[in-house]
Write a protein that holds these residues in place. Structure first.
Motif, PDB file in Angstrom:
ATOM      1  N   MET A   1       0.826  -1.204   0.000  1.00  0.00           N
ATOM      2  CA  MET A   1       0.000   0.000   0.000  1.00  0.00           C
ATOM      3  C   MET A   1       0.859   1.253   0.000  1.00  0.00           C
ATOM      4  O   MET A   1       0.629   2.194  -0.763  1.00  0.00           O
ATOM      5  CB  MET A   1      -0.931  -0.005   1.215  1.00  0.00           C
ATOM      6  N   TRP A   2       1.883   1.266   0.863  1.00  0.00           N
ATOM      7  CA  TRP A   2       2.770   2.430   0.894  1.00  0.00           C
ATOM      8  C   TRP A   2       3.450   2.625  -0.458  1.00  0.00           C
ATOM      9  O   TRP A   2       3.533   3.743  -0.972  1.00  0.00           O
ATOM     10  CB  TRP A   2       3.855   2.256   1.959  1.00  0.00           C
ATOM     11  N   SER A   3       3.943   1.518  -1.042  1.00  0.00           N
ATOM     12  CA  SER A   3       4.694   1.604  -2.299  1.00  0.00           C
ATOM     13  C   SER A   3       3.813   2.007  -3.468  1.00  0.00           C
ATOM     14  O   SER A   3       4.284   2.579  -4.446  1.00  0.00           O
ATOM     15  CB  SER A   3       5.366   0.255  -2.597  1.00  0.00           C
ATOM     16  N   ALA A   4       2.523   1.704  -3.386  1.00  0.00           N
ATOM     17  CA  ALA A   4       1.613   2.049  -4.477  1.00  0.00           C
ATOM     18  C   ALA A   4       1.249   3.526  -4.479  1.00  0.00           C
ATOM     19  O   ALA A   4       1.081   4.125  -5.546  1.00  0.00           O
ATOM     20  CB  ALA A   4       0.342   1.206  -4.382  1.00  0.00           C
ATOM     21  N   ALA A   5       1.156   4.148  -3.287  1.00  0.00           N
ATOM     22  CA  ALA A   5       0.564   5.484  -3.255  1.00  0.00           C
ATOM     23  C   ALA A   5       1.261   6.512  -2.379  1.00  0.00           C
ATOM     24  O   ALA A   5       0.849   7.673  -2.378  1.00  0.00           O
ATOM     25  CB  ALA A   5      -0.898   5.367  -2.804  1.00  0.00           C
ATOM     26  N   PHE A   6       2.302   6.132  -1.650  1.00  0.00           N
ATOM     27  CA  PHE A   6       2.864   7.078  -0.695  1.00  0.00           C
ATOM     28  C   PHE A   6       4.373   7.264  -0.776  1.00  0.00           C
ATOM     29  O   PHE A   6       4.883   8.280  -0.314  1.00  0.00           O
ATOM     30  CB  PHE A   6       2.489   6.660   0.736  1.00  0.00           C
ATOM     31  N   THR A   7       5.106   6.310  -1.297  1.00  0.00           N
ATOM     32  CA  THR A   7       6.562   6.449  -1.323  1.00  0.00           C
ATOM     33  C   THR A   7       7.002   7.416  -2.422  1.00  0.00           C
ATOM     34  O   THR A   7       6.221   7.800  -3.296  1.00  0.00           O
ATOM     35  CB  THR A   7       7.236   5.079  -1.522  1.00  0.00           C
ATOM     36  N   ASP A   8       8.265   7.798  -2.391  1.00  0.00           N
ATOM     37  CA  ASP A   8       8.765   8.830  -3.293  1.00  0.00           C
ATOM     38  C   ASP A   8       9.065   8.325  -4.701  1.00  0.00           C
ATOM     39  O   ASP A   8       9.496   9.094  -5.560  1.00  0.00           O
ATOM     40  CB  ASP A   8      10.009   9.501  -2.705  1.00  0.00           C
ATOM     41  N   ASP A   9       8.836   7.019  -4.943  1.00  0.00           N
ATOM     42  CA  ASP A   9       9.156   6.469  -6.259  1.00  0.00           C
ATOM     43  C   ASP A   9       7.936   5.947  -7.006  1.00  0.00           C
ATOM     44  O   ASP A   9       8.062   5.202  -7.977  1.00  0.00           O
ATOM     45  CB  ASP A   9      10.200   5.349  -6.134  1.00  0.00           C
ATOM     46  N   THR A  10       6.749   6.315  -6.570  1.00  0.00           N
ATOM     47  CA  THR A  10       5.545   5.851  -7.256  1.00  0.00           C
ATOM     48  C   THR A  10       4.878   6.982  -8.039  1.00  0.00           C
ATOM     49  O   THR A  10       4.845   8.136  -7.591  1.00  0.00           O
ATOM     50  CB  THR A  10       4.520   5.249  -6.267  1.00  0.00           C
ATOM     51  N   GLU A  11       4.352   6.637  -9.197  1.00  0.00           N
ATOM     52  CA  GLU A  11       3.634   7.612 -10.029  1.00  0.00           C
ATOM     53  C   GLU A  11       2.297   8.001  -9.404  1.00  0.00           C
ATOM     54  O   GLU A  11       1.704   9.005  -9.776  1.00  0.00           O
ATOM     55  CB  GLU A  11       3.388   7.019 -11.420  1.00  0.00           C
TER      56      GLU A  11
END
Length: 577
Positions: free
Chosen positions: A476-486
């Motif tokens: 969830m974090w990687s899909a919408a919150f981290t600095d490397d996701t569109e």
């Protein structure tokens, strides 16, 4: 006399039968004081029901077995009817009404962003792994998965899987598809998730080896992401717009924003006859919930997602319609983009977070089909939900304090539509009304439904959104919150850095490689606290997925809540009874 003779003999027969069955079942039920333990009885009955559903025993054998446990005849008959109804049947044409269809939709999985495209994609394609109806992660194109250190993962592919054109799927196809999404030029929505990969390689035709930059115990969950469908390749290039897949149905036609038609079942589907029961499937784009509901009531479609809860009672009154609700990770958000003033101002964001009456939205808009959110996307269904974090409530004094402290004056705008979910516009109006109570002049702008995801969301400063959620915290974090996701919809960290975002990204990356459960929990709890405090996404509610369909439709015992419509796998998992 004849009737009396038959009655006595039948009675003696059942008494003798029960005595025999009693002896046979004694080892199962563990008598204590003459009473059988209910859990073991329930388990035994479930086993017999499963056998009847699978055709391993007939109805008479089922009845005799269940009656022997002490169940009454009416209950036994009801259980038999339920088990028989659960037996999948082949045939029929499924008409699946779906929301969030957009004229900009494409078959390129890197661009998928809605329930409509998920329904289309899952009807003809597959991923390496999938979230099953009971929310467990299971192999799909992968038959088995191996790892000793959670950093190197070996996926053993199913042998004999074919694309619809007859070409065998190989490990090289999988590698090329993953590399396609890893390529920054693709701008894939899965790019952030796959940034963890150091190398990916094929070991023969049936093995794929992922070597990650760090350990990630959740990696099999990452490969369930619906963007990473395995498309056919030619001469080392992925055919991203192909209508050909490995999935349950064969695509005949795709019209962006309108619908997709699948004219027949895949005769060589690797999952066999136990799934894909419809003869043909049609996914129909119907964005307006009232129009979807009318289509269902008029018999023009068999299933609709996104029931407008304000009119759910009307559907329950119709004897031919059944409502299905499933809980999972889904949530409603109102992202404030930090790269658009005045939302770069911490106090503006904090004022708006305190200005929302969350329970009012759950009660009036969701009609109880959900729970309040706390400005982070980790639900109580996740293993590391921070239950100790104080729930943010409506507080006019605090909202007013932060608004004045921000130095911002004049009206601000929030964009909305019915596209994120049915009732979204009314929810936005409630948010605007409660903001007015705090001295914040928040004005609602109703945006066109067509193009909402491409022209409004992830673009406008303040808008309404919704998320299906993901089965693990890291996903969830990687899909919408981290600095490397569109898809960082608040631009929190990827476009605008704060002290909190730097720490947040460090925590997420460290937590995914931390195999000690307690240490990992501590990291995820802190990440949720940072998001709650500094983040730009107002997560105000967690919602159930509520759909409705013809009572002629049937499904297994569990209905997944990771996405709408049984994980958007309805065309594969359901059937006409």
């Amino acid at each position: 006399m004849l009737y009396m003779f038959l009655y006595i003999n039948l009675s003696l027969f059942f008494v003798k039968f029960l005595e025999i069955m009693n002896k046979n079942l004694r080892f199962l039920f563990n008598y204590k004081g003459g009473q059988m333990k209910n859990k073991k009885i329930d388990k035994y009955i479930e086993e017999q029901s499963s056998k009847l559903t699978k055709g391993l025993i007939d109805r008479r054998q089922f009845m005799m077995s269940v009656l022997a446990t002490g169940v009454t005849l009416p209950i036994a008959l009801s259980l038999a009817d339920k088990a028989v109804a659960a037996t999948p049947k082949k045939g029929g044409h499924l008409r699946w009404g779906n929301s969030a269809a957009d004229a900009t939709d494409t078959l390129d999985p890197a661009t998928y962003q809605s329930s409509f495209m998920q329904a289309t994609a899952w009807s003809y394609q597959n991923c390496l792994t999938v979230v099953d109806s009971d929310h467990t992660i299971v192999g799909e194109l992968a038959e088995s998965i191996e790892s000793d250190d959670a950093q190197t993962w070996v996926y053993n592919l199913r042998k004999g899987v074919e694309f619809h054109n007859g070409k065998s799927m190989t490990a090289e196809d999988v590698v090329l598809n993953y590399q396609y999404h890893m390529n920054p030029d693709t701008a894939s929505a899965a790019g952030g998730l796959l940034s963890q990969i150091d190398t990916i390689s094929a070991d023969g035709n049936d093995r794929v080896i992922f070597k990650l930059k760090g350990a990630n115990a959740d990696w099999p969950a990452i490969t369930t992401d619906y963007h990473i469908m395995i498309k056919p390749t030619k001469d080392g290039v992925v055919d991203a717009q192909s209508t050909i897949g490995t999935g349950p149905y064969i695509m005949d036609e795709f019209n962006p924003g309108v619908g997709a038609k699948f004219g027949k079942r895949n005769p060589n589907y690797f999952k066999g006859d136990g799934v894909a029961h419809f003869d043909s499937v049609e996914v129909i784009g119907i964005n307006d919930p009232a129009t979807r509901q009318a289509a269902l009531l008029n018999g023009e479609i068999d299933w609709m997602n996104g029931v407008d809860l304000r009119t759910a009672n009307l559907l329950t009154r119709n004897p031919s319609v059944e409502i299905t609700a499933a809980s999972g990770y889904a949530h409603y958000t109102a992202p404030m983009r930090l790269n658009v003033p005045p939302f770069d101002n911490f106090d503006v964001r904090m004022a708006l977070k305190f200005a929302i009456k969350r329970q009012e939205i759950v009660d009036k808009i969701m009609l109880g089909y959900g729970t309040v959110g706390n400005d982070h996307p980790i639900s109580t269904a996740h293993p590391y939900h921070n239950g100790a974090l104080e729930q943010r409530e409506f507080d006019a004094d605090k909202a007013s304090y932060h608004w004045k402290k921000s130095g911002v004056s004049g009206p601000i705008e929030i964009s909305t539509s019915e596209v994120p979910y049915a009732g979204c516009t009314d929810a936005t109006n409630l948010i605007a009304a409660s903001a007015q109570e705090c001295g914040i002049d928040l004005r609602v702008k109703k945006e066109p439904e067509d193009g909402y995801w491409s022209n409004v969301w992830n673009t406008k400063g303040f808008s309404m959104s919704s998320w299906g959620g993901r089965p693990t915290e890291d996903m969830m974090w990687s899909a919408a919150f981290t600095d490397d996701t569109e898809w960082n919809e608040a631009a929190w960290g990827n476009l605008v850095q704060t002290d909190s975002t730097v720490r947040f990204n460090e925590l997420v990356r460290s937590a995914r490689s931390e195999l000690d459960a307690e240490k990992r929990k501590s990291m995820y709890w802190e990440a949720q606290a940072l998001c709650n405090y500094d983040g730009g996404a107002i997560v105000y509610a967690f919602n159930q997925y509520v759909g409705a369909g013809s009572k002629k439709l049937a499904h297994g015992e569990d209905v997944a809540g990771n996405w709408e419509s049984d994980g958007n796998k309805l065309s594969e998992r359901w059937w006409f009874a």
